[in-house]
Design an enzyme around this catalytic site. Structure first.
Site, PDB file in Angstrom:
ATOM      1  N   SER A 199       0.829  -0.942   0.071  1.00 61.53           N
ATOM      2  CA  SER A 199       0.142   0.059  -0.305  1.00 61.53           C
ATOM      3  C   SER A 199       0.893   0.884   0.038  1.00 61.53           C
ATOM      4  CB  SER A 199      -0.667  -0.261   1.034  1.00 61.53           C
ATOM      5  OG  SER A 199      -2.011  -1.122   0.805  1.00 61.53           O
ATOM      6  N   HIS A 245       0.653   4.592   4.335  1.00 62.29           N
ATOM      7  CA  HIS A 245      -0.623   5.212   3.115  1.00 62.29           C
ATOM      8  C   HIS A 245      -0.498   6.646   2.832  1.00 62.29           C
ATOM      9  CE1 HIS A 245      -3.916   2.463   2.761  1.00 62.29           C
ATOM     10  NE2 HIS A 245      -2.940   2.163   3.062  1.00 62.29           N
TER      11      HIS A 245
END
Length: 294
Positions: A199, A245
Site C-alpha cells: 500500500s 499510506h
C-alpha cells in the site's frame, strides 16, 4: 566526337553518390566526406550528412542512444511500457503464494519493530537489525482481498506511470515510496504491531499520478475522487497501517514533482537527487526509531 583522356571536360566531371553510382553530385557528407546525392542528404547542424553517419551517431558527435525518443520525464521509450509493472505483480504473487504455505516465512517478512514485547527480550524486528523487513513487507500479503486490491491498483496506476516516466524512474518512484511508507510505519506504529502490504508504494503511485495529470493539464477530478475514497478507507477501517499510506503518498508527490518538473539541463540530477534525499530521510527515521527502541 570522342574526347581524348585527360581532357578539360573529364577533369571537370562531378563525383557520383556513394550509394547511387549513376548520380553525379557536388555535395559531400560533412562527417566522412563521401559524395551524396539529394536523396541521401540528411540535414545536420552544419551542412549535410550521409545515412551511415546518421545511423551510427557519428554525425552529431553523440552516441546513437542520444537521438532515441524520450518520455516526458526523460526516460527511454520501451517496446513494452508495462514490463516492470508485470514483474512487480509477479513478485507480489510469488510471495503471496509462498506465505500461504508457510507461516514462519510470513513472520520473517512482515514489518515489525521488535518482538516479543516486554518483559521478554526482543529477538526479532527492525530494531534488532532486521532492516530487510522494510523492503520485504512491501511485497507481502496475507489476505486475498488485500492482495487483489493492491495488484489491481498497481496495474491501473503503474502501467501509465511506467510509460510516462521510463523504467528506471518508475522503479525508483515505486521503491522510494514503499520505503517511505515502511519507515513512517516503523516510526509511529507500536513496535510490536506487524504490518505488511504494497500500500505504501501504491499510494506513492497515486501521488505521482496526480502530479503527472496536473502537469499534462488533464481533468484531476477522477484521481482526486479515487484518492479521497482510499483515504477514507485508510482512516475509517481498523487494522490499516495509515502511516504507510501517508508516507508513501507524500514521497510519491515529492518524487513525482521532481520527475515531471525537473529542468531539462539538470533533469537527471534533480530526479535522482530527490530520490536520494527521500532515501536519506528513510534512513534517518529508521535510525532514530531504532535508537529509541534499543
Amino acid at each position: 566526337m570522342d574526347q581524348p583522356a585527360g581532357s578539360p571536360q573529364d577533369a571537370q566531371s562531378l563525383p557520383v553518390c556513394y550509394r547511387h553510382p549513376d548520380r553525379e553530385t557536388g555535395i559531400r557528407c560533412t562527417r566522412c566526406e563521401r559524395p551524396i546525392c539529394p536523396e541521401c542528404m540528411v540535414s545536420a547542424s552544419v551542412g549535410f550528412q550521409c545515412p551511415d553517419c546518421v545511423r551510427g551517431g557519428s554525425g552529431t558527435g553523440h552516441a546513437p542512444s542520444a537521438a532515441q525518443p524520450r518520455t516526458l520525464a526523460g526516460g527511454t521509450i520501451a517496446a513494452d511500457p508495462r514490463l516492470l509493472t508485470k514483474i512487480l505483480i509477479g513478485i507480489n504473487l510469488a510471495v503471496f503464494i509462498a506465505v500461504q504455505t508457510s507461516t514462519s516465512l510470513l513472520n520473517d517478512l512482515v514489518l515489525i519493530g521488535s518482538w516479543p514485547p516486554a518483559p521478554f527480550n526482543p529477538t526479532e524486528g527492525v530494531a534488532e537489525g532486521e532492516w530487510w523487513r522494510l523492503v520485504t513487507s512491501m511485497f507481502t500479503h496475507e489476505a486475498i482481498w488485500h492482495f487483489a486490491f493492491n495488484m489491481l491498483s498497481l496495474w491501473w496506476l503503474g502501467g501509465p506511470l511506467e510509460a510516462a516516466l521510463g523504467r528506471a524512474r518508475y522503479l525508483a518512484l515505486y521503491f522510494c515510496s514503499g520505503l517511505a511508507g515502511s519507515a513512517l510505519t516503523y516510526l509511529l506504529a507500536g513496535p510490536t504491531t506487524a504490518s505488511l502490504g504494497a500500500s505504501g508504494a501504491i499510494f506513492g503511485l497515486f501521488g505521482a499520478t496526480a502530479v503527472l495529470m496536473r502537469r499534462l493539464q488533464y481533468d484531476m477530478r477522477p484521481i482526486i475522487a479515487l484518492l479521497v475514497i482510499n483515504l477514507i478507507f485508510t482512516f475509517g477501517w481498523n487494522n490499516i497501517a495509515w502511516q504507510a499510506h501517508i508516507g508513501g503518498l507524500v514521497a510519491g508527490v515529492v518524487i513525482g514533482y521532481a520527475m515531471v518538473h525537473a529542468p531539462r539541463e539538470r533533469r537527471t540530477l534533480v530526479q535522482y537527487g530527490t530520490c536520494a534525499l527521500v532515501l536519506a530521510v528513510v534512513v534517518l527515521l529508521t535510525v532514530l526509531r531504532t535508537l529509541q527502541l534499543t
